[in-house]
Write a protein that holds these residues in place. Structure first.
Motif, PDB file in Angstrom:
ATOM      1  N   ASP A  41       0.855  -1.174   0.000  1.00  0.00           N
ATOM      2  CA  ASP A  41       0.000   0.000   0.000  1.00  0.00           C
ATOM      3  C   ASP A  41       0.899   1.234   0.000  1.00  0.00           C
ATOM      4  OD1 ASP A  41      -1.923   1.914   0.295  1.00  0.00           O
ATOM      5  OD2 ASP A  41      -2.862   1.019   2.065  1.00  0.00           O
ATOM      6  N   ARG A  42       1.133   1.796  -1.181  1.00  0.00           N
ATOM      7  CA  ARG A  42       2.074   2.909  -1.304  1.00  0.00           C
ATOM      8  C   ARG A  42       1.558   4.187  -0.628  1.00  0.00           C
ATOM      9  NH1 ARG A  42       5.568   0.491  -4.514  1.00  0.00           N
ATOM     10  NH2 ARG A  42       4.835  -0.826  -6.197  1.00  0.00           N
ATOM     11  N   LYS A  43       0.240   4.370  -0.633  1.00  0.00           N
ATOM     12  CA  LYS A  43      -0.319   5.551   0.020  1.00  0.00           C
ATOM     13  C   LYS A  43      -0.061   5.498   1.531  1.00  0.00           C
ATOM     14  CE  LYS A  43      -4.672   8.102   0.130  1.00  0.00           C
ATOM     15  NZ  LYS A  43      -6.074   8.084  -0.290  1.00  0.00           N
ATOM     16  N   ARG A  44      -0.231   4.323   2.088  1.00  0.00           N
ATOM     17  CA  ARG A  44       0.012   4.140   3.530  1.00  0.00           C
ATOM     18  C   ARG A  44       1.505   4.321   3.849  1.00  0.00           C
ATOM     19  NH1 ARG A  44      -1.460  -1.418   6.696  1.00  0.00           N
ATOM     20  NH2 ARG A  44      -0.375  -0.934   8.602  1.00  0.00           N
ATOM     21  N   GLU A  45       2.374   3.781   2.976  1.00  0.00           N
ATOM     22  CA  GLU A  45       3.812   3.936   3.196  1.00  0.00           C
ATOM     23  C   GLU A  45       4.227   5.404   3.130  1.00  0.00           C
ATOM     24  OE1 GLU A  45       5.825   1.491   0.387  1.00  0.00           O
ATOM     25  OE2 GLU A  45       5.327  -0.367   1.413  1.00  0.00           O
ATOM     26  N   ALA A  47       2.358   8.014   3.841  1.00  0.00           N
ATOM     27  CA  ALA A  47       1.878   8.681   5.053  1.00  0.00           C
ATOM     28  C   ALA A  47       2.781   8.351   6.230  1.00  0.00           C
ATOM     29  CB  ALA A  47       0.437   8.252   5.342  1.00  0.00           C
ATOM     30  N   ARG A  48       3.258   7.131   6.302  1.00  0.00           N
ATOM     31  CA  ARG A  48       4.158   6.738   7.392  1.00  0.00           C
ATOM     32  C   ARG A  48       5.494   7.481   7.275  1.00  0.00           C
ATOM     33  NH1 ARG A  48       7.990   2.812   8.979  1.00  0.00           N
ATOM     34  NH2 ARG A  48       7.691   2.211  11.146  1.00  0.00           N
ATOM     35  N   GLY A  49       5.977   7.638   6.034  1.00  0.00           N
ATOM     36  CA  GLY A  49       7.215   8.375   5.821  1.00  0.00           C
ATOM     37  C   GLY A  49       7.095   9.823   6.253  1.00  0.00           C
ATOM     38  N   GLU A  50       5.927  10.416   5.985  1.00  0.00           N
ATOM     39  CA  GLU A  50       5.706  11.795   6.409  1.00  0.00           C
ATOM     40  C   GLU A  50       5.701  11.901   7.931  1.00  0.00           C
ATOM     41  OE1 GLU A  50       2.172  13.317   4.622  1.00  0.00           O
ATOM     42  OE2 GLU A  50       3.029  13.263   2.605  1.00  0.00           O
ATOM     43  N   ARG A  51       5.099  10.931   8.595  1.00  0.00           N
ATOM     44  CA  ARG A  51       5.061  10.953  10.059  1.00  0.00           C
ATOM     45  C   ARG A  51       6.466  10.778  10.633  1.00  0.00           C
ATOM     46  NH1 ARG A  51       0.555   7.660   9.237  1.00  0.00           N
ATOM     47  NH2 ARG A  51       1.692   5.807   9.882  1.00  0.00           N
ATOM     48  N   LYS A  52       7.283   9.918   9.991  1.00  0.00           N
ATOM     49  CA  LYS A  52       8.621   9.654  10.510  1.00  0.00           C
ATOM     50  C   LYS A  52       9.582  10.793  10.241  1.00  0.00           C
ATOM     51  CE  LYS A  52      10.700   5.733  10.100  1.00  0.00           C
ATOM     52  NZ  LYS A  52      11.269   4.516   9.511  1.00  0.00           N
ATOM     53  N   HIS A  53       9.509  11.364   9.019  1.00  0.00           N
ATOM     54  CA  HIS A  53      10.547  12.278   8.562  1.00  0.00           C
ATOM     55  C   HIS A  53      10.115  13.731   8.441  1.00  0.00           C
ATOM     56  CE1 HIS A  53      12.909   8.722   7.721  1.00  0.00           C
ATOM     57  NE2 HIS A  53      11.943   8.242   6.983  1.00  0.00           N
ATOM     58  N   GLY A  54       8.868  14.005   8.679  1.00  0.00           N
ATOM     59  CA  GLY A  54       8.399  15.400   8.562  1.00  0.00           C
ATOM     60  C   GLY A  54       7.675  15.609   7.242  1.00  0.00           C
ATOM     61  N   LYS A  55       7.073  16.783   7.097  1.00  0.00           N
ATOM     62  CA  LYS A  55       6.222  17.073   5.932  1.00  0.00           C
ATOM     63  C   LYS A  55       7.015  17.240   4.644  1.00  0.00           C
ATOM     64  CE  LYS A  55       2.237  16.974   7.896  1.00  0.00           C
ATOM     65  NZ  LYS A  55       1.288  15.955   7.612  1.00  0.00           N
ATOM     66  N   ASP A  56       8.284  17.652   4.731  1.00  0.00           N
ATOM     67  CA  ASP A  56       9.068  17.870   3.516  1.00  0.00           C
ATOM     68  C   ASP A  56       9.789  16.602   3.053  1.00  0.00           C
ATOM     69  OD1 ASP A  56      10.682  17.803   5.733  1.00  0.00           O
ATOM     70  OD2 ASP A  56      12.034  19.368   5.054  1.00  0.00           O
ATOM     71  N   TRP A  57       9.245  15.464   3.403  1.00  0.00           N
ATOM     72  CA  TRP A  57       9.864  14.190   3.049  1.00  0.00           C
ATOM     73  C   TRP A  57       9.669  13.903   1.575  1.00  0.00           C
ATOM     74  CZ3 TRP A  57       7.652   9.120   2.111  1.00  0.00           C
ATOM     75  CH2 TRP A  57       8.601   8.096   2.154  1.00  0.00           C
ATOM     76  N   GLN A  58      10.662  13.364   0.907  1.00  0.00           N
ATOM     77  CA  GLN A  58      10.729  13.019  -0.522  1.00  0.00           C
ATOM     78  C   GLN A  58      11.025  14.183  -1.343  1.00  0.00           C
ATOM     79  OE1 GLN A  58       7.164  11.112  -1.836  1.00  0.00           O
ATOM     80  NE2 GLN A  58       7.904   9.118  -1.292  1.00  0.00           N
TER      81      GLN A  58
END
Length: 58
Positions: A41-45, A47-58
């Protein structure tokens, strides 16, 4: 007195399906291959990345 005999009109495929259902195997899984790679589930992944790394992730 002659005994009446009831014949089953079910085909071998129907009998096999009934046996699989009685065994607890879902009909939607009949004849399907097991998936090699699990669904991601790429959408879930993301969202998890944003929670872990902050809003400016990717």
């Amino acid at each position: 007195m002659k005994q009446a005999r009831i014949k089953s009109q079910r085909t071998p495929a129907q009998r096999k399906r009934d046996a699989l259902v009685r065994a607890g195997i879902a009909p939607s899984r009949f004849g399907r291959r097991q998936s090699v790679q699990p669904h991601r589930d790429r959408k879930r992944e993301a969202a998890r990345g944003e929670r872990k790394h902050g809003k400016d992730w990717q």
